[in-house]
Design a protein around this motif. Structure first.
Motif, short mmCIF file in Angstrom:
data_model
loop_
_atom_site.label_atom_id
_atom_site.label_comp_id
_atom_site.label_asym_id
_atom_site.label_seq_id
_atom_site.Cartn_x
_atom_site.Cartn_y
_atom_site.Cartn_z
N THR A 1 33.31 14.48 -28.31
CA THR A 1 33.65 15.45 -29.35
C THR A 1 32.38 15.69 -30.13
O THR A 1 31.70 14.74 -30.53
N HIS A 2 32.04 16.95 -30.34
CA HIS A 2 30.75 17.30 -30.92
C HIS A 2 30.91 17.71 -32.38
O HIS A 2 31.89 18.39 -32.73
N PHE A 3 29.95 17.33 -33.22
CA PHE A 3 30.03 17.62 -34.65
C PHE A 3 28.79 18.36 -35.12
O PHE A 3 27.66 18.04 -34.72
N LEU A 4 29.02 19.35 -35.99
CA LEU A 4 27.94 20.09 -36.64
C LEU A 4 28.05 19.85 -38.14
O LEU A 4 29.08 20.15 -38.75
N ASP B 1 21.21 8.01 -39.23
CA ASP B 1 21.87 6.76 -38.85
C ASP B 1 22.36 6.82 -37.40
O ASP B 1 22.23 5.85 -36.65
N ILE B 2 22.93 7.95 -37.00
CA ILE B 2 23.40 8.09 -35.61
C ILE B 2 22.21 7.99 -34.66
O ILE B 2 22.30 7.39 -33.58
N ALA B 3 21.08 8.56 -35.06
CA ALA B 3 19.88 8.53 -34.21
C ALA B 3 19.33 7.12 -34.02
O ALA B 3 18.54 6.88 -33.10
N ARG B 4 19.75 6.18 -34.85
CA ARG B 4 19.29 4.79 -34.72
C ARG B 4 20.08 4.02 -33.66
O ARG B 4 19.70 2.90 -33.31
N PHE C 1 25.55 15.62 -31.89
CA PHE C 1 25.67 15.61 -33.35
C PHE C 1 24.51 16.45 -33.88
O PHE C 1 23.35 16.08 -33.73
N ALA C 2 24.83 17.59 -34.49
CA ALA C 2 23.79 18.53 -34.91
C ALA C 2 23.86 18.78 -36.40
O ALA C 2 24.88 18.57 -37.05
N GLY C 3 22.72 19.22 -36.93
CA GLY C 3 22.64 19.58 -38.33
C GLY C 3 22.08 20.99 -38.47
O GLY C 3 21.28 21.43 -37.64
N ALA C 4 22.52 21.69 -39.52
CA ALA C 4 22.03 23.05 -39.75
C ALA C 4 22.12 23.36 -41.24
O ALA C 4 23.02 22.87 -41.93
N PHE D 1 31.84 23.01 -31.69
CA PHE D 1 31.64 21.96 -32.68
C PHE D 1 32.83 21.84 -33.63
O PHE D 1 33.47 22.84 -33.98
N ALA D 2 33.07 20.62 -34.07
CA ALA D 2 33.85 20.41 -35.29
C ALA D 2 32.85 20.50 -36.43
O ALA D 2 31.85 19.80 -36.43
N LYS D 3 33.11 21.38 -37.39
CA LYS D 3 32.11 21.68 -38.43
C LYS D 3 32.47 20.98 -39.75
O LYS D 3 33.61 20.99 -40.19
N MET D 4 31.46 20.37 -40.36
CA MET D 4 31.60 19.70 -41.65
C MET D 4 30.55 20.24 -42.61
O MET D 4 29.36 20.26 -42.27
N GLU D 5 30.97 20.68 -43.80
CA GLU D 5 30.04 21.23 -44.78
C GLU D 5 29.76 20.22 -45.88
O GLU D 5 30.65 19.49 -46.31
#
Length: 327
Positions: free
Chosen positions: A136-139, A154-157, A229-232, A246-250
């Protein structure tokens, strides 16, 4: 009945291929089974890709390595046979390594996101996504320096994670990374700064779980188990087909007090600052910015000198002595 002698060079070729591409084993097994059930009648006789349920790109790869022969080719259809059923079957019997994914120790997700203030719902969802059996992918969307930066960091660690920046990621570079590293977690910051022409492999990965590369006229397809897991900063520049995966979180910007709390913890735990120095830097930076990266920048430039903190802040934001007194 005389048994044909093995061609050990061909056996070795097939064996080495299986070591490099273990996911090709089922295709070769089906080819062997088909040919054993359908002995060759003449030099043109063979199977089509539909008979053995194998992508044409994979078959072309086998042809290039001398494992499969192209018996007949026309605009309408192509027929193939293994170079040697006996040698291929021998290599398959030698390759007894279990190619199924090995059980991994689940990451300690409860230890993640300790520096992030609030956002408990988002943190819980990300932990579930990390442990989920299927991707499941998150933005994470928000201005620079918001909680999304710390969450992605943290995820990148995690041991099987790879982090890249969208503004410097190309189509060829992304495909090469995925095929070489095969990350379980792909962390991609600044997705909105990635060129749309370079996003094709990302969409294919998220949509089908596959990565495709055409090399030396041979199409290679690899199935992957990767969560993105992406950021924008904003979503306006992200194509709708990718956005829909993506599941999007603001994330709203930090308040000043939230920033001071988070920045103090980051500087103490990750930058080696003492508690008093970390809070001093956080409070001085909070007068001008709520971007965690600004606090880290000041800490590294000031080098544990309180006077250096004030001087660096003054230079970065061009604060005059009068303005500093008013604050």
């Amino acid at each position: 009945m005389e048994v044909a002698a093995l061609n050990y060079a061909l056996v070795n070729t097939v064996y080495q291929h299986l070591q490099e591409y273990p996911h090709h084993r089922p295709f070769l097994e089906e080819m062997v089974a088909w040919e054993q059930a359908h002995p060759s009648k003449d030099q043109w006789d063979g199977w089509k890709w539909q008979h053995v349920h194998t992508p044409v790109g994979v078959i072309n790869h086998f042809v290039g390595q001398g494992i499969v022969d192209l018996r007949y080719d026309s605009n309408k259809s192509s027929y193939y046979r293994l170079k040697s059923v006996t040698d291929t079957a021998e290599a398959l019997s030698m390759d007894v390594i279990d190619v199924r994914p090995k059980a991994e120790t689940p990451p300690d997700v409860q230890s993640l996101f300790g520096l992030v203030v609030g956002h408990e719902r988002v943190k819980a969802l990300l932990r579930y996504a990390i442990l989920a059996e299927k991707p499941t992918h998150f933005l994470l969307v928000g201005q620079p320096g918001t909680a999304k930066t710390l969450l992605l960091s943290d995820i990148a660690r995690l041991p099987t994670a790879e982090m890249y920046v969208g503004s410097t990621t190309t189509k060829a570079g992304l495909v090469g990374l995925l095929l070489m590293v095969k990350p379980r977690y792909l962390v991609l910051d600044e997705l909105d700064k990635m060129q749309q022409a370079d996003m094709g492999p990302l969409l294919n990965l998220m949509e089908t779980g596959m990565v495709t590369r055409l090399q030396h006229r041979i199409q290679e397809r690899v199935t992957m188990d990767t969560r993105v897991f992406a950021g924008a900063n904003e979503i306006a520049k992200i194509p709708a087909p990718i956005l829909s995966r993506f599941a999007k979180m603001e994330f709203p910007p930090y308040t000043k007090e939230e920033f001071v709390q988070v920045a103090t913890a980051v500087l103490a735990q990750r930058e080696g600052q003492g508690p008093a120095m970390a809070e001093l830097i956080a409070r001085e930076v909070a007068k001008h910015s709520t971007d965690i990266r600004d606090a880290v920048r000041v800490a590294r430039l000031a080098r544990n000198d309180p006077r250096g903190v004030m001087e660096v802040v003054r230079c970065l934001w061009k604060v005059t002595p009068i303005e500093r007194g008013r604050r």
